[in-house]
Design an enzyme around this catalytic site. Structure first.
Site, PDB file in Angstrom:
ATOM      1  N   LYS A   1      65.602  90.767 -36.340  1.00 33.73           N
ATOM      2  CA  LYS A   1      64.734  91.925 -36.161  1.00 33.73           C
ATOM      3  C   LYS A   1      63.844  91.718 -34.963  1.00 33.73           C
ATOM      4  O   LYS A   1      63.245  90.655 -34.863  1.00 33.73           O
ATOM      5  CB  LYS A   1      63.885  92.087 -37.425  1.00 33.73           C
ATOM      6  CG  LYS A   1      62.872  93.198 -37.360  1.00 33.73           C
ATOM      7  CD  LYS A   1      62.011  93.189 -38.576  1.00 33.73           C
ATOM      8  CE  LYS A   1      60.918  94.219 -38.364  1.00 33.73           C
ATOM      9  NZ  LYS A   1      59.886  94.169 -39.332  1.00 33.73           N
TER      10      LYS A   1
ATOM     11  N   LYS B   1      62.493  86.902 -36.899  1.00 32.83           N
ATOM     12  CA  LYS B   1      61.723  88.122 -36.607  1.00 32.83           C
ATOM     13  C   LYS B   1      60.823  87.845 -35.410  1.00 32.83           C
ATOM     14  O   LYS B   1      60.027  86.911 -35.424  1.00 32.83           O
ATOM     15  CB  LYS B   1      60.896  88.496 -37.833  1.00 32.83           C
ATOM     16  CG  LYS B   1      60.013  89.713 -37.621  1.00 32.83           C
ATOM     17  CD  LYS B   1      59.307  90.120 -38.902  1.00 32.83           C
ATOM     18  CE  LYS B   1      58.337  91.262 -38.656  1.00 32.83           C
ATOM     19  NZ  LYS B   1      57.604  91.643 -39.872  1.00 32.83           N
TER      20      LYS B   1
ATOM     21  N   GLU C   1      65.195  79.146 -36.861  1.00 34.24           N
ATOM     22  CA  GLU C   1      64.461  79.909 -37.877  1.00 34.24           C
ATOM     23  C   GLU C   1      65.403  80.371 -38.996  1.00 34.24           C
ATOM     24  O   GLU C   1      65.094  80.239 -40.175  1.00 34.24           O
ATOM     25  CB  GLU C   1      63.786  81.135 -37.242  1.00 34.24           C
ATOM     26  CG  GLU C   1      62.416  80.866 -36.658  1.00 34.24           C
ATOM     27  CD  GLU C   1      61.321  80.722 -37.716  1.00 34.24           C
ATOM     28  OE1 GLU C   1      61.614  80.792 -38.923  1.00 34.24           O
ATOM     29  OE2 GLU C   1      60.160  80.531 -37.321  1.00 34.24           O
TER      30      GLU C   1
ATOM     31  N   ARG D   1      53.815 100.769 -37.420  1.00 32.27           N
ATOM     32  CA  ARG D   1      52.427 100.482 -37.793  1.00 32.27           C
ATOM     33  C   ARG D   1      51.638 101.776 -37.966  1.00 32.27           C
ATOM     34  O   ARG D   1      50.642 101.798 -38.687  1.00 32.27           O
ATOM     35  CB  ARG D   1      51.795  99.516 -36.785  1.00 32.27           C
ATOM     36  CG  ARG D   1      52.483  98.147 -36.875  1.00 32.27           C
ATOM     37  CD  ARG D   1      51.959  97.123 -35.888  1.00 32.27           C
ATOM     38  NE  ARG D   1      52.806  95.919 -35.895  1.00 32.27           N
ATOM     39  CZ  ARG D   1      52.736  94.952 -35.004  1.00 32.27           C
ATOM     40  NH1 ARG D   1      51.855  95.021 -34.025  1.00 32.27           N
ATOM     41  NH2 ARG D   1      53.540  93.909 -35.080  1.00 32.27           N
TER      42      ARG D   1
HETATM   43  C1  PBG Z   1      55.663  93.941 -42.087  1.00 34.64           C
HETATM   44  C2  PBG Z   1      56.777  94.634 -41.401  1.00 34.64           C
HETATM   45  C3  PBG Z   1      56.813  95.196 -40.122  1.00 34.64           C
HETATM   46  C4  PBG Z   1      58.063  95.791 -39.993  1.00 34.64           C
HETATM   47  C5  PBG Z   1      58.749  95.561 -41.171  1.00 34.64           C
HETATM   48  N1  PBG Z   1      57.948  94.823 -42.017  1.00 34.64           N
HETATM   49  C6  PBG Z   1      55.779  95.317 -39.080  1.00 34.64           C
HETATM   50  C7  PBG Z   1      55.249  94.154 -38.377  1.00 34.64           C
HETATM   51  O1  PBG Z   1      55.711  93.029 -38.522  1.00 34.64           O
HETATM   52  O2  PBG Z   1      54.289  94.392 -37.655  1.00 34.64           O
HETATM   53  C8  PBG Z   1      58.525  96.551 -38.775  1.00 34.64           C
HETATM   54  C9  PBG Z   1      59.546  97.594 -39.043  1.00 34.64           C
HETATM   55  C10 PBG Z   1      59.743  98.593 -37.974  1.00 34.64           C
HETATM   56  O3  PBG Z   1      59.187  98.534 -36.857  1.00 34.64           O
HETATM   57  O4  PBG Z   1      60.518  99.527 -38.247  1.00 34.64           O
HETATM   58  N2  PBG Z   1      55.430  92.636 -41.690  1.00 34.64           N
HETATM   59 ZN    ZN Z   2      53.382  91.853 -42.299  1.00 38.29          ZN
END
Ligand code: PBG
Ligand code: ZN
Length: 322
Positions: A246, A193, A231, A203
């Site tokens: 992601k 990620k 990772e 967010r």
């Molecule tokens: C929580 C999380 C996030 C996303 C999924 N789980 C946000 C982040 O890491 O800030 C992002 C999903 C999206 O942008 O659709 N950690």
């Molecule tokens: Zn988070």
């Protein structure tokens, strides 16, 4: 000269030689649950995506089922946030309550929970803060993550998906689940990620922006390909059942890399900013939205993804029925 066009001249023949297919079975649809009743609030940055109270989530599940979508990824938005994300650690918190209600109403709906703390903490970071270093304390966060996993497990979740990018999270959760009596509960790791600008709209929906700094001391640097593979392989070694890349669009090379370096199933998260770009371009009449959406989904599969987590899932399911 080879006649490559020969197999393109007839639509049945084009189907016969088609190498990549997208099916409704490939998709997981994200849902955002909050407390209250009759609440269905659209998010400006993501037209078609809503924060919903539990009664609305249950109605939505019935719509999803009718479309053939049987997997959801659940995010909770708590009423109260604090420094350790207490709502996430409570058996009657928003996510635990939602999982219980969904599984009671739709036992065959496959419910996946995002396991993180950024929606639950008042500072918006993905774990417990280390104030000296102004970052997230890795090992303290592992401890409460294990508690969170057991909260989800007791509520009856079908799979957990830790998204905080803490080192050692998969081994920690696997041990907690095994010792807690849940050896058959799978873990889908957010294994690779990246620290991405594409999470912006999410967010807004999840109300999870960090109140200071950013996530680059735990999420990955977008520049690093070798580290991206490490990772995911690390999470595989720790016992992950499914790996993930992601975001998706700017990282198709990484999807291919991980596909070639692991035999585990691979998911891709087609994130909020990617969804918003297509939506806004489609609404402005700049692109043929449905066509570009399907082309994008094909791209993920062709790159090597088995599973697609996407806000487009409902629209894709509708298109596939026609
Ligand atoms: C929580 C999380 C996030 C996303 C999924 N789980 C946000 C982040 O890491 O800030 C992002 C999903 C999206 O942008 O659709 N950690
Ligand atoms: Zn988070």
């Amino acid at each position: 000269m080879n006649r490559l066009r020969r197999t393109r001249l007839n639509s049945t023949l084009r189907s016969l030689v088609r190498e990549t297919h997208v099916s409704v079975d490939d998709f997981i649809y994200p849902l955002f649950v909050r407390s209250g009743e009759g609440i269905k609030t659209e998010v400006t940055s993501m037209p078609g995506v809503f924060q919903m109270s539990l009664d609305e989530i249950l109605k939505e599940c019935s719509t999803l089922r009718a479309l053939g979508l049987n997997s959801i990824l659940l995010f909770g938005i708590p009423d109260v946030k604090d420094s350790v994300g207490s709502d996430a650690l409570c058996d009657h918190g928003i996510i635990a309550s939602a999982v219980r209600a969904i599984k009671a109403a739709y036992p065959s709906m496959f419910v996946v929970t995002d396991l993180c703390f950024c929606e639950y903490t008042d500072h918006g970071h993905c774990g417990i803060l280390d104030h000296v270093h102004e970052t997230v304390d890795n090992d303290l966060t592992l401890g409460i993550s294990a508690q969170q996993a057991l909260v989800h497990a007791r509520a009856g979740v079908d799979m957990i998906a830790p998204s905080g990018m803490m080192d050692g999270i998969i081994a920690t959760l696997r041990t907690a689940l095994d010792e807690g009596g849940y050896p058959n509960l799978p873990i889908m790791a957010y294994s690779t990620k990246f620290a991405s600008g594409y999470y912006g709209p999410f967010r807004d929906v999840a109300e999870s922006s960090p109140s200071f700094g950013d996530r680059s001391s735990y999420q990955m640097d977008p520049c690093n390909r070798m580290e991206a593979i490490r990772e995911s392989l690390e999470d595989e070694a720790q016992g992950a059942d499914i790996l993930m890349v992601k975001p998706a669009l700017a990282y198709l090379d990484i999807i291919r890399d991980i596909r070639e370096n692991s035999r585990l199933p691979l998911a891709v998260y087609n994130v909020s900013g990617e969804y918003a770009m297509l939506k806004y371009a489609g609404n402005a009449g700049l692109i043929d939205y449905n066509r570009v959406m399907m082309e994008t989904m094909i791209g993920f599969k062709r790159a090597g993804a088995d599973i697609i987590i996407s806000y487009h899932a409902k629209e894709v399911a509708q298109l596939l029925r026609q």
